[in-house]
Write an enzyme that holds these catalytic residues in place. Structure first.
Site, PDB file in Angstrom:
ATOM      1  N   LYS A  12     -49.630  70.158  35.145  1.00 15.92           N
ATOM      2  CA  LYS A  12     -49.511  71.551  34.687  1.00 15.92           C
ATOM      3  C   LYS A  12     -48.131  71.861  34.099  1.00 15.92           C
ATOM      4  CE  LYS A  12     -53.022  73.435  37.790  1.00 15.92           C
ATOM      5  NZ  LYS A  12     -53.391  74.513  38.715  1.00 15.92           N
ATOM      6  N   ASN A  24     -52.519  75.807  32.830  1.00 14.80           N
ATOM      7  CA  ASN A  24     -53.767  75.129  33.199  1.00 14.80           C
ATOM      8  C   ASN A  24     -54.811  75.223  32.096  1.00 14.80           C
ATOM      9  OD1 ASN A  24     -54.667  77.771  33.401  1.00 14.80           O
ATOM     10  ND2 ASN A  24     -55.962  77.336  35.168  1.00 14.80           N
ATOM     11  N   GLY A  72     -45.117  75.938  46.669  1.00 15.54           N
ATOM     12  CA  GLY A  72     -45.330  74.975  45.581  1.00 15.54           C
ATOM     13  C   GLY A  72     -45.865  75.668  44.325  1.00 15.54           C
ATOM     14  N   THR A 101     -39.984  73.658  53.796  1.00 21.99           N
ATOM     15  CA  THR A 101     -38.675  73.368  53.207  1.00 21.99           C
ATOM     16  C   THR A 101     -38.095  74.685  52.696  1.00 21.99           C
ATOM     17  OG1 THR A 101     -39.543  71.235  52.521  1.00 21.99           O
ATOM     18  CG2 THR A 101     -37.485  71.941  51.480  1.00 21.99           C
TER      19      THR A 101
END
Ligand code: ATR
Length: 289
Positions: A77, A98, A141, A165
């Site tokens: 992507k 996309n 993400g 994270t």
């Protein structure tokens, strides 16, 4: 690069496709070929496994291949966005595309995941907007980035990003500004207080993978839990939400709805997401997990 089996009519020319690496499990051919057949359009939608090193060449070669455009899935992507000549603001905001199509010799790109997510949430849990509460996302993400942008476009004023994270959550704060609040993974429970919508954008809870450990008790009554994982369709998170009397929204609707604007770009007809289409994708997921 290899063409996989598709449910389309092999007599029809391939005019649209999805590319990814791997691509075997994509349900996009089933969705788009169902619409092409229903609408009597003499075209077929194919899936191609494209090596990351070949993505740019593939995208540029689409007109020669007779392709009007394509969908792009993981992990291509970002490169699709970077390769396009003209990008819709949705692709720019997310830094990922996309959906690809051509206008003259210009390659154009957009991101319909945002539309797919918000449209499905609105259809499944329309009361979420009235609640006017903070939203909590698990994960930071690519999927989270599209969903954060969708919530901001919808007028949400506080989005809490809980990520394993911390730096990735901080990055979303840097990109999208003060309405985004990064929360440490071990502070997950505190991010649920007063929260109107919780969305799992991580892969936790996916069939065969690690579980998502979460206690939904701090969430207010009437709030909504949305899992973008759709294999299984009823994730342990959604089962826990239902058990608590919360509104549970599954991940399959996002997949179905994101396909609508892509199809319309290529074929200039707006297809419908129907219960029958949804049932056929569910049946296919059961038959070919
Ligand atoms: P996608 O495009 O589907 O969002 P991604 O960009 O690889 O996929 O993001 C995956 C997300 O799931 C990330 O937020 C990741 O957390 P990290 O930033 O810490 O890697 C999260 N994730 C994946 N596995 C996880 C796990 N076992 N526990 C917690 N979070 C996990």
């Amino acid at each position: 690069m290899s063409a996989a089996n598709i449910p389309g009519d092999t007599q029809k020319p391939i005019q649209a496709a999805v590319i990814g690496w791997p691509i075997k499990h994509s349900r996009s051919p089933l969705i788009h070929n169902t619409w092409l057949n229903q609408l009597g359009i003499a075209a077929r939608y194919e899936k191609y496994a494209v090596d990351p090193a070949d993505v740019t060449d593939f995208l540029r070669s689409m007109p020669e291949r007779g392709l009007l455009g394509c969908n792009v899935t993981i992990p291509h992507k970002t490169i699709a966005y970077e390769t396009a000549d003209n990008c819709h603001p949705d692709a720019v905001a997310v830094g990922a595309a996309n959906t690809i199509w051509f206008e003259g010799n210009k390659m154009c790109a957009t991101n319909t995941d945002i539309y797919g997510f918000i449209t499905h949430l609105d259809a499944s849990a329309p009361q979420w907007r009235k609640a006017d509460r903070p939203v909590t996302l698990l994960g930071a993400g690519g999927a989270a980035r599209a969903i954060v942008y969708g919530f901001l476009q919808s007028g949400v004023t506080e989005i809490r990003i809980v990520n394993r994270t911390r730096a990735a959550a901080d990055e979303l704060t840097n990109i999208f500004g003060p309405k985004i609040r990064a929360v440490d993974w071990h502070e997950m429970q505190s991010a649920l207080t007063d929260c109107g919508v919780l969305v799992n954008t991580t892969s936790l809870g996916m069939e065969g993978g690690p579980a998502l450990e979460i206690d939904l008790s701090p969430m207010p009554d009437g709030s909504t839990v949305n899992d973008i994982v759709y294999v299984p369709l009823e994730t342990p998170l959604l089962a826990a939400a239902r058990a608590r009397g919360l509104v549970a929204v599954d991940g399959l609707g996002m997949l179905l709805h994101q396909a609508v604007p892509s199809f319309e770009r290529w074929f200039h007809v707006r297809p419908q997401v129907t219960p029958m289409l949804r049932d056929s994708v569910i049946a296919d997921l059961k038959a070919h997990p």
